[in-house]
Design an enzyme around this catalytic site. Structure first.
Site, PDB file in Angstrom:
ATOM      1  N   HIS A 146       0.851  -1.192   0.000  1.00 48.73           N
ATOM      2  CA  HIS A 146       0.000   0.000   0.000  1.00 48.73           C
ATOM      3  C   HIS A 146       0.884   1.239   0.000  1.00 48.73           C
ATOM      4  CE1 HIS A 146      -3.281   2.714   1.068  1.00 48.73           C
ATOM      5  NE2 HIS A 146      -2.524   3.169   2.058  1.00 48.73           N
ATOM      6  N   ASP A 153      -7.756  15.510  -8.711  1.00 51.36           N
ATOM      7  CA  ASP A 153      -7.709  16.955  -8.461  1.00 51.36           C
ATOM      8  C   ASP A 153      -6.284  17.490  -8.545  1.00 51.36           C
ATOM      9  OD1 ASP A 153      -6.629  15.882  -6.162  1.00 51.36           O
ATOM     10  OD2 ASP A 153      -8.032  16.852  -4.793  1.00 51.36           O
TER      11      ASP A 153
END
Length: 186
Positions: A146, A153
């Protein structure tokens, strides 16, 4: 008697909250040395299939928490948050190349942010619907650790913001990489 019970209950609550924060807000430190990790190899492209029990023996607790348990470091604690050196960011777990420094930007979100990975295969994208949100998790394309999340954005040219936990990043300055290359070549 009632007041002492309220005071004890209040102290217990504060202690419980403090203990909970200490367990989830891991301090960002990379105590792992690359010599201890036989899977760490910059430039390797082969996929790794290593069990979490093996990673737990090799990785520092901080790196393991983020990389294997999908944790999150506290915002604005990463050594890479305001880092401006020129070079390459690698996965701290396996050495896979992830981002070039010229794709890093200041997003103000509290984590190192990038607008583009080194290659398509350097990152894996997975849906993440935890915490009542719909996000896209990003993992290392080699070891499936991870890294963080990607959002739509970011700045041009991609419009993406890869919000990455700094504790799972390694960095090599461009000059150091060039020196190593020339040493191998000559």
């Amino acid at each position: 008697m009632k007041w002492s019970a309220f005071i004890l209950l209040g102290l217990f609550s504060l202690t419980a909250c403090n203990a909970q924060n200490n367990s989830t807000d891991k301090v960002v430190k990379d105590t792992m040395t690359k010599k201890e990790n036989p899977y760490y190899a910059k430039g390797e492209k082969g996929k790794l299939a290593v069990k979490d029990s093996e990673w737990k023996k090799i990785l520092s607790p901080e790196v393991y928490y983020i990389a294997r348990e999908k944790g999150t470091e506290r915002p604005w604690t990463s050594k890479f948050e305001n880092f401006k050196e020129t070079g390459t960011y690698y996965c701290a777990v396996c050495g896979n190349g992830l981002f070039k420094s010229d794709t890093k930007f200041d997003s103000g979100c509290g984590w190192p942010s990038f607008y583009e990975p080194i290659s398509k295969g350097s990152i894996i994208y997975l849906p993440d619907n935890t915490h009542g949100m719909q996000r896209t998790e990003v993992q290392c394309g080699r070891c499936k650790s991870h890294l963080g999340h990607v959002f739509e954005d970011g700045p041009p040219p991609t419009g993406l913001r890869y919000c990455i936990n700094g504790v799972v990043l390694d960095f090599e300055k461009a000059a150091e990489a060039e020196k190593k290359y020339n040493e191998k070549k000559g």
